[in-house]
Scaffold this motif. Structure first.
Motif, PDB file in Angstrom:
ATOM      1  N   LEU A   1       0.832  -1.212   0.000  1.00 57.18           N
ATOM      2  CA  LEU A   1       0.000   0.000   0.000  1.00 57.18           C
ATOM      3  C   LEU A   1       0.862   1.256   0.000  1.00 57.18           C
ATOM      4  O   LEU A   1       0.607   2.192  -0.757  1.00 57.18           O
ATOM      5  N   ILE A   2       1.891   1.264   0.830  1.00 61.93           N
ATOM      6  CA  ILE A   2       2.763   2.438   0.925  1.00 61.93           C
ATOM      7  C   ILE A   2       3.419   2.753  -0.415  1.00 61.93           C
ATOM      8  O   ILE A   2       3.609   3.919  -0.772  1.00 61.93           O
ATOM      9  N   ASN A   3       3.740   1.717  -1.183  1.00 63.83           N
ATOM     10  CA  ASN A   3       4.459   1.912  -2.446  1.00 63.83           C
ATOM     11  C   ASN A   3       3.553   2.075  -3.669  1.00 63.83           C
ATOM     12  O   ASN A   3       4.045   2.134  -4.798  1.00 63.83           O
ATOM     13  N   LEU A   4       2.249   2.161  -3.463  1.00 60.32           N
ATOM     14  CA  LEU A   4       1.345   2.367  -4.597  1.00 60.32           C
ATOM     15  C   LEU A   4       1.616   3.714  -5.268  1.00 60.32           C
ATOM     16  O   LEU A   4       1.883   4.715  -4.610  1.00 60.32           O
ATOM     17  N   LYS A   5       1.532   3.716  -6.596  1.00 60.39           N
ATOM     18  CA  LYS A   5       1.691   4.935  -7.379  1.00 60.39           C
ATOM     19  C   LYS A   5       0.336   5.311  -8.000  1.00 60.39           C
ATOM     20  O   LYS A   5      -0.592   4.494  -8.036  1.00 60.39           O
ATOM     21  N   LEU A   6       0.241   6.528  -8.494  1.00 61.03           N
ATOM     22  CA  LEU A   6      -0.974   6.933  -9.210  1.00 61.03           C
ATOM     23  C   LEU A   6      -1.226   5.992 -10.392  1.00 61.03           C
ATOM     24  O   LEU A   6      -2.365   5.634 -10.700  1.00 61.03           O
TER      25      LEU A   6
END
Length: 298
Positions: A152-157
Motif C-alpha cells: 500500500l505504501i508503495n502504490l503509485k498513481l
C-alpha cells in the motif's frame, strides 16, 4: 564483508529480488554469527564450520533471552547462506543439513468481525478534508484488497486503472498481481485524488498515499492509523494492517470464496501460506453446521 558474503548479498538483491530491508536482515544475522565465531572459535571465516559451532551460537542466543522465533529467523538466514555456498560450489554440505528449528508457540491472529469493520468504515467520524478522506480510503483498501502494508505504501498513481477498475500491486520479490476494485473504492479514490492534487508541490511525486505535507507514508504512520481508528470500536489486543489483511481473507472464506482464489488475491506463492487464514472460517463453518444439521436439532 568477505567476498562470499558480498556475493550472497548481491544474489539476494539481484537474483532473488529481495527488498533492501530483507537483505539487511539476512546480512546482519550472518555478520552476527561471523563475529561470534571469531570471538569464541578464533576462525576467520564461517564458510566452513561444523554444526557444534552453530549450536553454541544458538545456545548463546537462547541464554540472552531472545525469543525462539527470532532465533529461528537468524538460523534461517544462515541456512540460506550455506545453500548459496552449495550453489556456487564453495562447500559440499551444509552444516545445518540436519538442524531442527526451535519450537515456537502458535500465534493466533484474531480478525476483526464484519460488524467491527462496518463500524469503522461507516459509523465513526473522520477528520474533515484530506486526512480524513485518505485515512478512510486506506482502511477500506486494506479491507477490500487484502494488500500488505508495504504494498500500500508503495502504490503509485499509475497503479490504479480507472477504466478497468483494477489495482496493480508489486508484492514480494517484485511479483506483480492485478486486483479488482469495488465501485465504492473507485468513488473514494476519485474523491481522494481531488484532495491529493490540491497539496502544494504534488507534481513532484507519483506516490498515491502521502502526508498532508506531500511526504511518502512510512510503516509506523500506517500502523498507528489502523490502530487508532480500530481502538475506538474494538477491544482486540492486535489492531494492525496485517490483521486487516487477515480479516479480508477470513471474511472471503466465510462467505464462500475458494482457497485458491484467496491465495491469488493475497499474492501467496503457495496454498500453505493461505491456509493459516482458514481457522476462523472453520469456526464459522462449525457454527453453521451445528445450527443447520438435522441431527443437532434432536
Amino acid at each position: 564483508m568477505q567476498s562470499n558474503q558480498q556475493a550472497f548479498k548481491d544474489y539476494l538483491q539481484m537474483q532473488k529480488n529481495y527488498s533492501l530491508h530483507t537483505v539487511k536482515a539476512y546480512v546482519k544475522d550472518i555478520e552476527e554469527f561471523d563475529s561470534f565465531n571469531k570471538i569464541h572459535f578464533e576462525q576467520d571465516s564461517i564458510d566452513i564450520v561444523g554444526y557444534p559451532q552453530i549450536r553454541s551460537w544458538i545456545v548463546s542466543l537462547v541464554d540472552s533471552n531472545i525469543s525462539a522465533s527470532s532465533v529461528n529467523r537468524k538460523i534461517s538466514s544462515l541456512k540460506s547462506y550455506y545453500k548459496f555456498l552449495l550453489r556456487i560450489k564453495q562447500i559440499e554440505q551444509s552444516p545445518l543439513l540436519k538442524h531442527k528449528a526451535l519450537k515456537t508457540p502458535k500465534k493466533i491472529q484474531i480478525p476483526f468481525s464484519e460488524k467491527e469493520v462496518d463500524l469503522v468504515l461507516n459509523q465513526i467520524i473522520y477528520p474533515d478534508g484530506f486526512e480524513g478522506i485518505r485515512d478512510k480510503l486506506i482502511i477500506d483498501m486494506f479491507y477490500t484488497t487484502g494488500i500488505r502494508r508495504a504494498e500500500l505504501i508503495n502504490l503509485k498513481l499509475s497503479s490504479i486503472d480507472l477504466k478497468s477498475n483494477t489495482l496493480k500491486v508489486i508484492g514480494k520479490r517484485n511479483k506483480e498481481r492485478i486486483l479488482p476494485l469495488l465501485p465504492i473504492i473507485i468513488s473514494q479514490i476519485k474523491m481522494y485524488i481531488i484532495q491529493r492534487n490540491a497539496i502544494q508541490d504534488i507534481k513532484k511525486t507519483e506516490q498515491l498515499f502521502m502526508t498532508q505535507k506531500g511526504v511518502k507514508l512510512n510503516d509506523s504512520l500506517v500502523y498507528r492509523l489502523i490502530n487508532t481508528y480500530f481502538s475506538t470500536i474494538s477491544e482486540k489486543v492486535k489492531k494492525s494492517p496485517h490483521i486487516l489483511r487477515h480479516t479480508f481473507a477470513t471474511h472471503l472464506l466465510n462467505n464462500g470464496a475458494d482457497l485458491n482464489s484467496v491465495k491469488e488475491l493475497l499474492g501467496h506463492s503457495s496454498l500453505a501460506s493461505t491456509q493459516v487464514y482458514t481457522h476462523s472460517s472453520l469456526s464459522e463453518l462449525k457454527k453453521v453446521y451445528s445450527e443447520a444439521h438435522p441431527r443437532n436439532q434432536k
